[in-house]
Design a protein around this motif. Structure first.
Motif, mmCIF file in Angstrom:
data_model
loop_
_atom_site.group_PDB
_atom_site.id
_atom_site.type_symbol
_atom_site.label_atom_id
_atom_site.label_comp_id
_atom_site.label_asym_id
_atom_site.label_seq_id
_atom_site.Cartn_x
_atom_site.Cartn_y
_atom_site.Cartn_z
ATOM 1 N N THR A 161 19.219 9.678 24.434
ATOM 2 C CA THR A 161 18.795 11.072 24.414
ATOM 3 C C THR A 161 17.476 11.215 25.168
ATOM 4 O O THR A 161 16.872 10.227 25.598
ATOM 5 C CB THR A 161 18.608 11.552 22.963
ATOM 6 O OG1 THR A 161 17.591 10.761 22.350
ATOM 7 C CG2 THR A 161 19.904 11.437 22.173
ATOM 8 N N ARG A 182 30.394 6.810 20.865
ATOM 9 C CA ARG A 182 29.168 6.032 20.814
ATOM 10 C C ARG A 182 27.978 6.910 21.181
ATOM 11 O O ARG A 182 28.096 7.825 21.992
ATOM 12 C CB ARG A 182 29.235 4.858 21.787
ATOM 13 C CG ARG A 182 30.174 3.783 21.338
ATOM 14 C CD ARG A 182 30.092 2.597 22.284
ATOM 15 N NE ARG A 182 30.847 1.489 21.768
ATOM 16 C CZ ARG A 182 30.330 0.535 21.021
ATOM 17 N NH1 ARG A 182 29.071 0.561 20.686
ATOM 18 N NH2 ARG A 182 31.082 -0.449 20.595
ATOM 19 N N ARG A 183 26.836 6.619 20.589
ATOM 20 C CA ARG A 183 25.629 7.399 20.835
ATOM 21 C C ARG A 183 25.048 7.005 22.191
ATOM 22 O O ARG A 183 24.840 5.833 22.471
ATOM 23 C CB ARG A 183 24.604 7.109 19.741
ATOM 24 C CG ARG A 183 23.385 7.959 19.827
ATOM 25 C CD ARG A 183 22.517 7.762 18.595
ATOM 26 N NE ARG A 183 21.237 8.382 18.812
ATOM 27 C CZ ARG A 183 20.130 7.739 19.110
ATOM 28 N NH1 ARG A 183 20.149 6.430 19.207
ATOM 29 N NH2 ARG A 183 19.002 8.385 19.307
ATOM 30 N N TYR A 242 34.297 8.347 16.017
ATOM 31 C CA TYR A 242 33.143 9.040 16.578
ATOM 32 C C TYR A 242 32.715 8.376 17.888
ATOM 33 O O TYR A 242 32.737 7.162 18.014
ATOM 34 C CB TYR A 242 31.974 9.016 15.585
ATOM 35 C CG TYR A 242 32.267 9.838 14.359
ATOM 36 C CD1 TYR A 242 32.228 11.219 14.405
ATOM 37 C CD2 TYR A 242 32.618 9.237 13.167
ATOM 38 C CE1 TYR A 242 32.505 11.982 13.294
ATOM 39 C CE2 TYR A 242 32.902 9.982 12.046
ATOM 40 C CZ TYR A 242 32.845 11.365 12.120
ATOM 41 O OH TYR A 242 33.130 12.112 11.016
#
Length: 116
Positions: free
Chosen positions: A54, A50-51, A48
């Motif tokens: 936001t 990386r975040r 997945y």
């Protein structure tokens, strides 16, 4: 000519020590097969992306800055239109615990009035 069990067990112990396996003469289910496997966590974490930061994170960091989130505004507008057509989310149901409290209060108040 049968070989004594103790001699076979000694042989199994030496064999397990040489090949780095678990000595389990009773053949119990110990889960060693699963424990020997490679860990999957690092592979899944690498799969997945990386975040990234936001809009909410930026807004929390700089609360005094004037920011306009178009996606959030579009979402709120969509919800408003759906509610005006009667297609919005239903109102939340009162919890059973809250209703039970009101019933208990009513029962207790009626009991206080009666004499035994």
């Amino acid at each position: 000519m049968a070989v004594p069990r103790s001699r076979i067990l000694d042989l199994m112990k030496v064999q397990c020590r040489i090949f780095s396996t678990i000595f389990n003469p009773a053949n119990e289910r110990l889960g060693n097969k699963v424990l020997r496997q490679r860990l999957r966590g690092p592979a899944l974490a690498a799969y997945y992306p990386r975040r990234v930061a936001t809009f909410k994170d930026l807004k929390a960091l700089y609360p005094d800055a004037e920011m306009y989130d178009t996606e959030e505004e579009d979402r709120l507008e969509h919800i408003q239109i759906a509610k005006s057509r009667g297609k919005g989310a239903p109102k939340k149901k009162r919890t059973a615990a809250g209703e039970m409290r009101s019933c208990i209060v009513m029962v207790e108040s009626t009991r206080k009035g009666k004499k035994r």
